[in-house]
Write a protein that holds these residues in place. Sequence first.
Motif, short mmCIF file in Angstrom:
data_model
loop_
_atom_site.label_atom_id
_atom_site.label_comp_id
_atom_site.label_asym_id
_atom_site.label_seq_id
_atom_site.Cartn_x
_atom_site.Cartn_y
_atom_site.Cartn_z
N ILE A 29 2.92 -4.12 11.17
CA ILE A 29 3.68 -3.50 10.03
C ILE A 29 2.80 -3.89 8.77
O ILE A 29 2.57 -4.95 8.41
N GLU A 74 5.75 -5.49 4.61
CA GLU A 74 6.79 -6.26 5.15
C GLU A 74 7.95 -6.41 4.15
O GLU A 74 8.94 -6.30 4.76
N PHE A 131 9.58 -3.26 5.09
CA PHE A 131 10.05 -3.37 6.39
C PHE A 131 11.43 -4.10 6.39
O PHE A 131 12.62 -3.66 7.07
N TRP A 190 3.25 1.52 10.31
CA TRP A 190 3.48 1.22 11.67
C TRP A 190 2.36 1.42 12.61
O TRP A 190 1.97 2.64 12.37
#
Length: 325
Positions: free
Chosen positions: A80, A83, A86, A237
């Motif tokens: 990732i 983050e 995310f 990703w």
Amino acid sequence: MIQETVERLLPVAPAKQCWIITNADLRDNILRQVKQVPKQQVIAEPVGRNTAPAIGLAAFILLHHDPDAILGLFPSDQVIADEKRFRKDLQTAVKIAASGENIVVMGIKPTRPETGYGYIETGEASDGVNRVRRFTEKPELDRAKQFLEAGNYYWNSGMFVWAASTLAAALREYLPKTAPLLEEIASTYGTRKFQGTFQRLYPKCENISVDYAIMEPRSARGEAQSNIYSVPAQFGWNDLGSWAALFEHHSRDQRKSVVRSDSEFQLDTEGNYIHAPGKFVAAVGVKGLVVVDTGDALLITTRDRSQDVGKIVKYLDEKKLTKLV
């Protein structure tokens, strides 16, 4: 990578809420790497049974301790890039999962016609979240090209969010033979009976992924009835589950080769991934190859066929050559 997976989740959920499903070979090493996760929540499968029984067991255990729990599935072989983004997308998914009998999947905008990933066909969009029309597992190349051109298909990241009760109900509906076994195992968690029950019943569970077991049949209800949503991931990703993905992760220039060796010589090469630690590698006039030397085995394939490595693993299992896996 298991450490990175746990660390990126800690701002959203404390370590005491993390569960890791692994195997006996890796458990001790994982315990050393993620000491913040309670030891009893690092569970080693007696045999591998894919993602549906693994996450299903976690769901049934959680139902005993927290009936309102929201559960996320996060493979540990993924990279990732952003983050913070995310976690923002994850919080969106959690809100949707908590608002009803909803299932949420993180969707990845495809960059190539990949045959090694499942695909999500999306429909109606609202507030940046898509309803899901259907799931398609690992298509042939021609169909993957069609998906890419269509524009409303996403790669299935394998990251799901749902209420534990929603997942448990789905397992009872779609895996009626396996669900009771998982419920019986979960009922003994925290007691002396757990390991014995786990060892005895888990091998009887179906060996099947969440995608095949739940997502495909659930999506067959139709876009308006399935209650499946996709959050388009915007955090950068990569799934390192294939050699092609490893090449992409390590290569800033797709035309150059990635070579892991003591020393190398290259002439007129392009886009190769070669892993031969401790050896001198000479590559001349080759393009798009994957070569992996593990000492007792040698893999030679092309980047666009590297997903077929799973067929080799199946062959080795059938021939009882698991030491080579």
